[in-house]
Design a protein around this motif. Structure first.
Motif, PDB file in Angstrom:
ATOM      1  N   GLY A 131      12.234  22.314   3.044  1.00 18.88           N
ATOM      2  CA  GLY A 131      12.191  21.816   1.665  1.00 18.88           C
ATOM      3  C   GLY A 131      13.360  20.896   1.326  1.00 18.88           C
ATOM      4  O   GLY A 131      13.571  20.575   0.158  1.00 18.88           O
ATOM      5  N   GLU A 132      14.087  20.443   2.340  1.00 20.55           N
ATOM      6  CA  GLU A 132      15.237  19.553   2.094  1.00 20.55           C
ATOM      7  C   GLU A 132      14.779  18.111   1.863  1.00 20.55           C
ATOM      8  O   GLU A 132      15.497  17.311   1.273  1.00 20.55           O
ATOM      9  CB  GLU A 132      16.198  19.607   3.280  1.00 20.55           C
ATOM     10  CG  GLU A 132      16.876  20.963   3.435  1.00 20.55           C
ATOM     11  CD  GLU A 132      17.599  21.133   4.757  1.00 20.55           C
ATOM     12  OE1 GLU A 132      17.924  22.283   5.081  1.00 20.55           O
ATOM     13  OE2 GLU A 132      17.814  20.119   5.476  1.00 20.55           O
ATOM     14  N   ILE A 133      13.569  17.814   2.371  1.00 19.22           N
ATOM     15  CA  ILE A 133      12.944  16.505   2.131  1.00 19.22           C
ATOM     16  C   ILE A 133      11.580  16.801   1.515  1.00 19.22           C
ATOM     17  O   ILE A 133      10.877  17.701   1.988  1.00 19.22           O
ATOM     18  CB  ILE A 133      12.801  15.720   3.460  1.00 19.22           C
ATOM     19  CG1 ILE A 133      14.174  15.306   3.960  1.00 19.22           C
ATOM     20  CG2 ILE A 133      11.879  14.527   3.325  1.00 19.22           C
ATOM     21  CD1 ILE A 133      14.157  14.584   5.283  1.00 19.22           C
ATOM     22  N   PRO A 134      11.215  16.063   0.439  1.00 18.89           N
ATOM     23  CA  PRO A 134       9.939  16.384  -0.211  1.00 18.89           C
ATOM     24  C   PRO A 134       8.740  16.035   0.665  1.00 18.89           C
ATOM     25  O   PRO A 134       8.806  15.140   1.521  1.00 18.89           O
ATOM     26  CB  PRO A 134       9.959  15.503  -1.468  1.00 18.89           C
ATOM     27  CG  PRO A 134      10.996  14.474  -1.243  1.00 18.89           C
ATOM     28  CD  PRO A 134      11.954  14.983  -0.221  1.00 18.89           C
ATOM     29  N   SER A 135       7.664  16.778   0.458  1.00 21.60           N
ATOM     30  CA  SER A 135       6.418  16.470   1.174  1.00 21.60           C
ATOM     31  C   SER A 135       5.256  16.860   0.277  1.00 21.60           C
ATOM     32  O   SER A 135       5.409  17.683  -0.619  1.00 21.60           O
ATOM     33  CB  SER A 135       6.349  17.265   2.488  1.00 21.60           C
ATOM     34  OG  SER A 135       6.276  18.653   2.223  1.00 21.60           O
TER      35      SER A 135
END
Ligand code: AMP
Ligand code: ZN
Length: 139
Positions: free
Chosen positions: A14-18
């Protein structure tokens, strides 16, 4: 096990949105940011591994089960008539993210996408020789 600098491990954490479409204990799936067609998904094991040769077969089973769940949903949601499962290994084969993943690409008749350009063998002997060479390398 996750890797600190791996793009897909960062997405899983969850450190980069997807744009998530599915998650369970073993698998995370999300939309490809540069889709072949809208609805193009990436299905990845939560445990980091580089490619199809690297993945524990039990993990691979979880990923394939997820593909079997997600692909019919992609078809229904997009109105597609079929789908390709694409899995690239190493740079020469187009792998750009070195965390094993399966693409699910929704397809329609006449959509114009070509996954490869068919070629041919010079002769039937050459084809048989190639099969022999591969057979001899299988362990
Ligand atoms: P491959 O070329 O088989 O390694 O596939 C990697 C895929 O990851 C490519 O199709 C990219 O478009 C996709 N991709 C790269 N960064 C992201 C991101 N942040 N979110 C979603 N998909 C991504
Ligand atoms: Zn990773």
């Amino acid at each position: 096990m996750q890797e600190k600098d791996c793009l897909f491990c960062k997405i899983i954490r969850g450190e980069i949105p997807s744009a998530k479409v599915y998650e369970d204990e073993h698998v995370y799936a999300f939309l490809d940011i540069a889709p072949g067609f809208p609805g193009h998904c990436l299905v990845v094991p939560k445990n980091h591994c580089r490619n199809i040769l690297d993945i524990d077969p039990k993990e691979a089973e979880h990923v394939v089960r997820a593909v079997q769940k997600i692909a019919p949903a992609v078809i229904k949601a997009t109105g597609a008539e079929g789908f390709n499962v694409v899995q690239n290994n190493e740079e020469a084969a187009g792998q750009t993210v070195f965390h094993v993943h399966f693409h699910i690409i929704p397809r329609k008749k006449g959509d114009g996408m070509n996954l490869w350009t068919p070629s041919s063998y010079d002769s039937m002997e050459k084809m048989a020789e190639t099969a022999q060479k591969i057979q001899a390398e299988i362990r």
